[in-house]
Design a protein around this motif. Structure first.
Motif, PDB file in Angstrom:
ATOM      1  N   PRO A   1      40.346   7.919  13.357  1.00 22.69           N
ATOM      2  CA  PRO A   1      40.514   7.032  14.768  1.00 22.69           C
ATOM      3  C   PRO A   1      40.812   5.714  14.576  1.00 22.69           C
ATOM      4  CG  PRO A   1      38.505   8.618  14.645  1.00 22.69           C
ATOM      5  CD  PRO A   1      39.017   8.340  13.459  1.00 22.69           C
ATOM      6  N   LEU A   2      41.523   5.217  15.734  1.00 24.07           N
ATOM      7  CA  LEU A   2      41.925   3.740  15.713  1.00 24.07           C
ATOM      8  C   LEU A   2      40.938   2.998  16.817  1.00 24.07           C
ATOM      9  CD1 LEU A   2      45.938   4.206  15.541  1.00 24.07           C
ATOM     10  CD2 LEU A   2      44.454   3.497  13.718  1.00 24.07           C
TER      11      LEU A   2
ATOM     12  N   ILE B   1      51.253   8.813  12.961  1.00 20.33           N
ATOM     13  CA  ILE B   1      50.748   7.819  13.579  1.00 20.33           C
ATOM     14  C   ILE B   1      50.649   8.240  14.962  1.00 20.33           C
ATOM     15  CG2 ILE B   1      50.888   5.381  14.623  1.00 20.33           C
ATOM     16  CD1 ILE B   1      52.763   4.846  12.255  1.00 20.33           C
ATOM     17  N   VAL B   2      49.353   8.625  15.732  1.00 18.20           N
ATOM     18  CA  VAL B   2      49.428   9.486  16.828  1.00 18.20           C
ATOM     19  C   VAL B   2      48.653   8.661  17.853  1.00 18.20           C
ATOM     20  CG1 VAL B   2      48.287  11.587  18.029  1.00 18.20           C
ATOM     21  CG2 VAL B   2      49.037  11.563  15.605  1.00 18.20           C
ATOM     22  N   LEU B   3      49.172   7.962  18.827  1.00 20.15           N
ATOM     23  CA  LEU B   3      48.682   6.978  19.666  1.00 20.15           C
ATOM     24  C   LEU B   3      48.488   7.501  21.172  1.00 20.15           C
ATOM     25  CD1 LEU B   3      50.684   3.864  18.714  1.00 20.15           C
ATOM     26  CD2 LEU B   3      48.343   4.442  18.067  1.00 20.15           C
TER      27      LEU B   3
ATOM     28  N   PRO C   1      43.087   7.975  19.742  1.00 20.93           N
ATOM     29  CA  PRO C   1      44.385   7.657  18.982  1.00 20.93           C
ATOM     30  C   PRO C   1      43.984   7.780  17.428  1.00 20.93           C
ATOM     31  CG  PRO C   1      44.093   6.066  20.805  1.00 20.93           C
ATOM     32  CD  PRO C   1      42.935   7.159  20.658  1.00 20.93           C
ATOM     33  N   TYR C   2      44.665   8.025  16.695  1.00 21.31           N
ATOM     34  CA  TYR C   2      44.429   8.093  14.983  1.00 21.31           C
ATOM     35  C   TYR C   2      45.551   8.236  14.112  1.00 21.31           C
ATOM     36  CZ  TYR C   2      46.008  13.165  15.279  1.00 21.31           C
ATOM     37  OH  TYR C   2      46.756  14.273  15.048  1.00 21.31           O
ATOM     38  N   ILE C   3      45.219   7.855  13.032  1.00 20.02           N
ATOM     39  CA  ILE C   3      46.405   7.707  12.125  1.00 20.02           C
ATOM     40  C   ILE C   3      46.132   8.889  11.063  1.00 20.02           C
ATOM     41  CG2 ILE C   3      47.172   5.485  11.946  1.00 20.02           C
ATOM     42  CD1 ILE C   3      45.266   5.080   9.659  1.00 20.02           C
ATOM     43  N   ARG C   4      47.015   9.679  10.475  1.00 23.52           N
ATOM     44  CA  ARG C   4      46.701  10.754   9.593  1.00 23.52           C
ATOM     45  C   ARG C   4      47.264  10.451   8.112  1.00 23.52           C
ATOM     46  NH1 ARG C   4      48.032  16.723  11.617  1.00 23.52           N
ATOM     47  NH2 ARG C   4      45.777  16.170  11.910  1.00 23.52           N
ATOM     48  N   ILE C   5      46.151  10.458   7.215  1.00 18.00           N
ATOM     49  CA  ILE C   5      46.598  10.164   5.788  1.00 18.00           C
ATOM     50  C   ILE C   5      46.915  11.285   5.224  1.00 18.00           C
ATOM     51  CG2 ILE C   5      45.630   8.986   3.768  1.00 18.00           C
ATOM     52  CD1 ILE C   5      45.934   7.023   6.191  1.00 18.00           C
ATOM     53  N   GLN C   6      48.222  11.534   4.704  1.00 17.54           N
ATOM     54  CA  GLN C   6      48.492  12.597   4.481  1.00 17.54           C
ATOM     55  C   GLN C   6      49.715  12.739   3.243  1.00 17.54           C
ATOM     56  OE1 GLN C   6      50.534  15.366   7.035  1.00 17.54           O
ATOM     57  NE2 GLN C   6      49.239  16.976   6.750  1.00 17.54           N
TER      58      GLN C   6
END
Length: 445
Positions: free
Chosen positions: A333-334, A305-307, A312-317
């Motif tokens: 991106p959020l 969770i990179v804010l 800002p974005y989330i990484r699905i991994q």
């Protein structure tokens, strides 16, 4: 007066009567099993109480038969394993009678010589081991899952506990249903007729009970897949009797997308999501703005969770669990509601971590209660379909849509795909609430 199952009348008393099933005849030679329920017909004209007693007797009897079969199978397997170990102790590879029958004469003589030189020719156990007197015991359907699990060690080692639970439950239940329908047969005894009868039984349920065709086909596929994997690993030489048995012409209803207007005017209307707990409510916000699967959201970790970034974005991994496909790894991106929700949950969603089924049940109960599902084809997953439609409406490139959805892209891939800023451009265009910093959006444009 019709008699309840397995009941007959003898000398004015209800008796339990059942013929020994064919698959157990070699273990139980009684032919018919007759037991008195000790309930007089005069006191139980319709056989209701006697039927209850008979049901308990039948359960006990079936357990007894299964126990006999399990014991016989276990004994045969252990005898075979002992023979393999003894052969190895003599410096020989164990060979079954069918293999030994076609072995070169030099190999046969070598084995006999080994016994003679060791003074073991008169030892029955060692002679059987050296010469290969035992065929490998057959694998029964009741053993199929255990044998299949061995073939999947690497795959299941990457699953989360909840994923593994669901995986095991589905496979084991498929085997249980097949045994209920066709008996606990050895894999090599399964015929095309068994496979077709099983598929026909499922098709009848689809027609008469409203079972989804997808559910039936998934069950059939589980069986076929398990048998193929075990057959390949153990080189059993089995025919693929379940090939082509999936039910045709019966597709489950497609999930319908929520319209943008319905999301904004109904789902996001004041008070509509208030009864949900904070985590469930914010997962809904993230799903509707990112198109991610609910299970992907609840299993986010703090590191993904990179804010504090320009975008800002989330990484699905994959991290301690298996993603639905290898193409599911992606950065999203959020914007709007999703950005606000993730700021409230910088460390993820501990209440639902690896508990996607619990989240799904909570959300479906709430959406149903508050009439947030326009039709029976609308589910929580409908947000993903809506997300895709909204991207198409702003003319986002097809490859970008597939990348953001985590779908396979059939065209050749060059470079690292679409960057965060370009993705942000289109997400800002479909945001359900005020997008992030407009200067970033302008730069992306």
């Amino acid at each position: 007066m019709s008699e309840p199952q397995y009941l007959t009348i003898r000398h004015g008393v209800w008796h339990f009567l059942r013929r020994v099933p064919v698959e157990y005849e070699h273990l139980d030679t009684r032919g018919n099993v007759k037991l008195s329920t000790k309930i007089k017909v005069a006191a139980d004209r319709k056989g209701i109480k006697a039927g209850q007693v008979a049901a308990r007797m039948n359960g006990t009897l079936e357990a007894y038969w299964r126990g006999l079969a399990d014991q016989k199978t276990a004994e045969a397997k252990q005898t075979y394993l002992d023979a393999v170990k003894l052969a190895r102790s003599l410096g020989l590879d164990y060979q079954t009678p069918s293999v030994g029958a076609s072995a070169p004469i030099d190999e046969v003589l070598r084995r006999i010589e080994t016994l003679i030189l060791g003074g073991m020719l008169d030892n029955p156990a060692l002679s059987r081991a050296a010469m290969g007197a035992l065929e490998k015991p057959p694998i029964m359907l009741s053993q199929l899952y255990d044998e299949y699990e061995i073939t999947q060690k690497l795959a299941i080692s990457k699953m989360s506990p909840d994923q593994l639970r669901k995986w095991k439950t589905a496979k084991k239940r498929a085997v249980e249903i097949l045994i209920e329908q066709r008996g606990d047969k050895a894999l090599h005894e399964l015929t095309r007729s068994d496979a077709l009868a099983f598929a026909d039984w499922w098709e009848e349920r689809v027609i008469s009970e409203g079972i989804g065709a997808g559910t039936a086909n998934k069950n059939i596929s589980h069986i076929g897949g398990m048998i193929r994997a075990v057959n390949k690993r153990l080189k059993l030489g089995l025919d693929d009797v379940f090939a082509g048995t999936r039910i045709e012409g019966g597709r489950d209803g497609q999930r319908a997308p929520f319209s943008t207007e319905f999301i904004r005017d109904t789902i996001l209307a004041p008070g509509k999501l208030d009864d949900l707990n904070d985590e469930a409510r914010d997962v809904v916000y993230v799903v509707m703005e990112t198109g991610a699967r609910p299970s992907e959201i609840v299993n986010l970790t703090e590191a993904r969770i990179v804010l504090d970034a320009e975008v800002p974005y989330i990484r699905i991994q994959a991290e301690g669990r298996v993603l639905k496909t290898s193409h599911s790894e992606r950065d999203i991106p959020l914007v709007g509601h999703a950005l606000e929700a993730m700021k409230r949950h910088r460390q993820g969603f501990p209440r639902y971590f690896d508990k996607g089924s619990s989240l799904s049940a909570t959300l479906m109960k709430h959406f149903d209660k508050h009439m947030l599902l326009p039709t029976d084809k609308h589910k929580i997953y409908s947000f993903r379909h809506s997300f895709k439609d909204r991207l198409k409406a702003v003319e986002a490139p097809e490859e970008l849509i597939d990348e953001m959805m985590g779908h396979r892209i059939d065209k050749p891939q060059y470079g690292d795909g679409y960057g965060l800023k370009l993705k942000l451009k289109y997400l800002n265009a479909i945001a359900l609430k005020t997008p992030i910093d407009p200067t970033v959006a302008a730069a992306a444009a």
